[in-house]
Write an enzyme that holds these catalytic residues in place. Sequence first.
Site, short mmCIF file in Angstrom:
data_model
loop_
_atom_site.label_atom_id
_atom_site.label_comp_id
_atom_site.label_asym_id
_atom_site.label_seq_id
_atom_site.Cartn_x
_atom_site.Cartn_y
_atom_site.Cartn_z
N SER A 190 0.83 -1.20 0.00
CA SER A 190 0.00 0.00 0.00
C SER A 190 0.87 1.26 0.00
O SER A 190 1.70 1.43 -0.88
CB SER A 190 -0.96 -0.05 1.20
OG SER A 190 -1.94 0.95 1.11
N ASP A 320 -10.09 -2.77 -5.97
CA ASP A 320 -9.53 -2.05 -4.83
C ASP A 320 -10.39 -0.81 -4.57
O ASP A 320 -10.53 0.05 -5.44
CB ASP A 320 -8.09 -1.62 -5.13
CG ASP A 320 -7.36 -1.12 -3.89
OD1 ASP A 320 -7.99 -0.41 -3.09
OD2 ASP A 320 -6.17 -1.42 -3.75
N HIS A 349 -8.43 -4.34 -1.06
CA HIS A 349 -7.31 -3.40 -1.05
C HIS A 349 -5.99 -4.16 -0.91
O HIS A 349 -5.22 -4.27 -1.86
CB HIS A 349 -7.47 -2.38 0.06
CG HIS A 349 -6.31 -1.44 0.18
ND1 HIS A 349 -5.73 -0.85 -0.93
CD2 HIS A 349 -5.59 -1.01 1.24
CE1 HIS A 349 -4.71 -0.08 -0.54
NE2 HIS A 349 -4.60 -0.17 0.77
#
Length: 393
Positions: A190, A320, A349
């Site tokens: 991320s 996502d 995600h």
Amino acid sequence: MIKKLFCIPKWKLVAGASFALLGQHIYDCMYNTEIEVFYQNTENNKHLLSKCPNITGHFNPSIWSTNNIFGLTYVTLVEHQMVPLQQREMVTLKDGGQVALDWKINDTKNIVLVLHGLTGGGDCNYIKDTLERLYDAGYTAVCFNNRGVGFTKLSTPQYHNHGDPSDMMEIIDLIKQRYPEATLQCVAISIGANLAAKYAGITKEKCAFKSIVCIANPFDLLACFENLDRWYNYLYIYYLTKHFKWLLNKHLDVMNACFDEHNIDIKKVFEARTIYDFDHYFTRHLQKYESVEQMYRANSSIQYIKDITVPTLFVNTKNDPLIPWKLAPIQLHRHMPNLIFALTQKGGHIEWFSETNLVTVKRWVMDPTLDYLNYFRDLPNDKWQQYLKPTNS
């Protein structure tokens, strides 16, 4: 028509919705599982991918990965907290700031640096699972917890900055000094993937990593936050904003010292209802930007990826909720043979839950990650040189 709809018994509506979700799940597990892979069709890449079946194969999602709300529900309400088995080391940086390293030590000649996401470090299950999988594969794995993250106490009134690689570079130097013969690779998740990609683009041929895996890289932070400001992302906005306030309140005794210096109105910070407002009243002042938009642009990795020289795998998913998949600069693979982009249909995600049962699932994304890391771990340096992108190209 509407009156007839309201007359339908509730059990029929629930049953109909359940069958629809079940049908979608069956379709996603049986027919919508192909991974789209974008790469330059060189002999090196063909050989690489022939050794990485989990990159070119299929992802069969759990029901928790077929819907964004389902994934959030699982990680917050269903998933059991993993027991932390890593060893924590506190490190004081040159400016007096403090960060934490979570180690799982196996083969110290092969080390993987793990970079966490925005809201949690070594205390989160996805990081614990990543460290465990790397350790089981023979690596020494270490998670770099940014300032104030992962129950790390702030020692100076300076917050973590996921767009500034200087703290991470100090940690890389520390690892290299401690293990000078080690091969260093990176798994970044991320916002950590954004940091790793930016670092690799800035350092170019001086990058310390033999290879990098960027999982759910947001690429363009401004576009991501604009996408986040939608009604269907309300739960994410609420959760993230609440988390940022909790984190600030936890370190308020240390952070108080800088509020006047940076002209921060703490009352407005705690009244913020969105991430944008929180960053407007707080974060941009700390990072000395005139606007939130300017801060997001400056901290984004999108403009640095073209300068990455080491082999890098980007893994993203089309569903996502935080990162629109079209932000991935997939077209770069046409003139950058060192980049590979893998895109799954589902995954949430950072979850990529694959089916075991409704209570226990497997995080599939570590399968292609280990394929990629293992390939470059075992690749001799003279062969590895063939996978590098020349800085003058």
